[in-house]
Write a protein that holds these residues in place. Structure first.
Motif, mmCIF file in Angstrom:
data_model
loop_
_atom_site.group_PDB
_atom_site.id
_atom_site.type_symbol
_atom_site.label_atom_id
_atom_site.label_comp_id
_atom_site.label_asym_id
_atom_site.label_seq_id
_atom_site.Cartn_x
_atom_site.Cartn_y
_atom_site.Cartn_z
ATOM 1 N N GLN A 105 3.012 -4.788 12.400
ATOM 2 C CA GLN A 105 3.425 -5.495 11.179
ATOM 3 C C GLN A 105 2.368 -5.337 10.082
ATOM 4 N N LYS A 106 1.100 -5.432 10.465
ATOM 5 C CA LYS A 106 -0.004 -5.258 9.499
ATOM 6 C C LYS A 106 0.041 -3.862 8.874
ATOM 7 N N ASP A 144 2.957 -3.734 6.457
ATOM 8 C CA ASP A 144 2.649 -4.480 5.226
ATOM 9 C C ASP A 144 1.735 -3.667 4.314
ATOM 10 N N ARG A 153 3.588 -0.784 2.733
ATOM 11 C CA ARG A 153 4.586 -1.249 1.756
ATOM 12 C C ARG A 153 3.979 -1.596 0.397
ATOM 13 N N THR A 154 2.653 -1.677 0.314
ATOM 14 C CA THR A 154 2.034 -1.963 -0.991
ATOM 15 C C THR A 154 2.026 -0.723 -1.892
#
Length: 213
Positions: free
Chosen positions: A166-167, A170, A173-174
């Motif tokens: 998940q990290k 994330d 996705r930036t």
């Protein structure tokens, strides 16, 4: 599904290759899990990925990393395996030099190698990363990640922690100009033992969406 032998950095590499139905067919390469954990190109997830790309008209290759099956050489902690993957992609592209696009797919250790190859080969326009071992290997090389793709994780993965994945998602996705899809398969362990239909359903939906664009 012809057996193929092609040159790698440490001698010959063994693979299975489905040629494309036309000269400009897109190319896909599938990378297997950790050789020291019994990973080979005959892993069932690797085979399922191979079949789904071949069915869509890709020139599709899966192969054994060095020291696995009939592939020569010895395990090299990912460094040599990345060279193997680059050689394998060169080989497919020599057969399909006019390929419109290239995809990479990998499971576990193979996902880590695939993401590294992605950074080095601008022609790779899409990726499928299944259970990328974000808690075991450094993924900071994905800066920036050059293409869009999907990361699929088992909710009950006991090898690769869902939180680490998940990290990674994330962080990716930036970035602008790429889209990272992320699917979590309920109840699935690292090997998707009882959830293969759900796993491949996720892969197929993503490919249908990307290839229709």
């Amino acid at each position: 599904m012809p057996e193929v032998i092609f040159p790698g950095p440490e001698g010959r590499l063994e693979g299975r290759f489905q040629p494309g139905p036309r000269p400009r067919a897109p190319v896909a390469m599938i990378l297997h899990p950790h050789p020291q954990g019994g990973g080979t190109m005959n892993n069932r997830i690797v085979q399922a990925l191979y079949q789904t790309f071949a069915k869509r008209g890709f020139a599709t290759l899966r192969f054994n990393f060095r020291g696995v099956g009939k592939s020569q050489g010895v395990f090299d902690n990912g460094v040599g395996e990345l060279s193997d993957a680059a050689s394998a992609l060169d080989w497919v592209q020599s057969i399909h030099p006019e390929a419109q696009t290239t995809w990479i797919a990998g499971f576990s250790f193979g996902a880590w190698i695939g993401m590294q190859l992605l950074m080095r080969r601008p022609e790779i326009k899409g990726f499928i990363s299944i259970a990328p071992p974000a808690n075991m290997y450094d993924f900071t090389f994905l800066a920036p990640c050059p293409s869009s793709g999907i990361i699929i994780q088992g909710e009950a993965d006991e090898v690769v922690t869902p939180g680490a994945v998940q990290k990674l998602v994330d962080k990716l996705r930036t970035q602008r100009h790429i889209t990272i899809h992320h699917d979590t398969i309920p109840g699935a362990n690292h090997f998707f033992e009882h959830e293969m239909p759900q796993l491949m359903g996720s892969v197929d939906r993503y490919l249908d969406m990307r290839l229709s664009q």
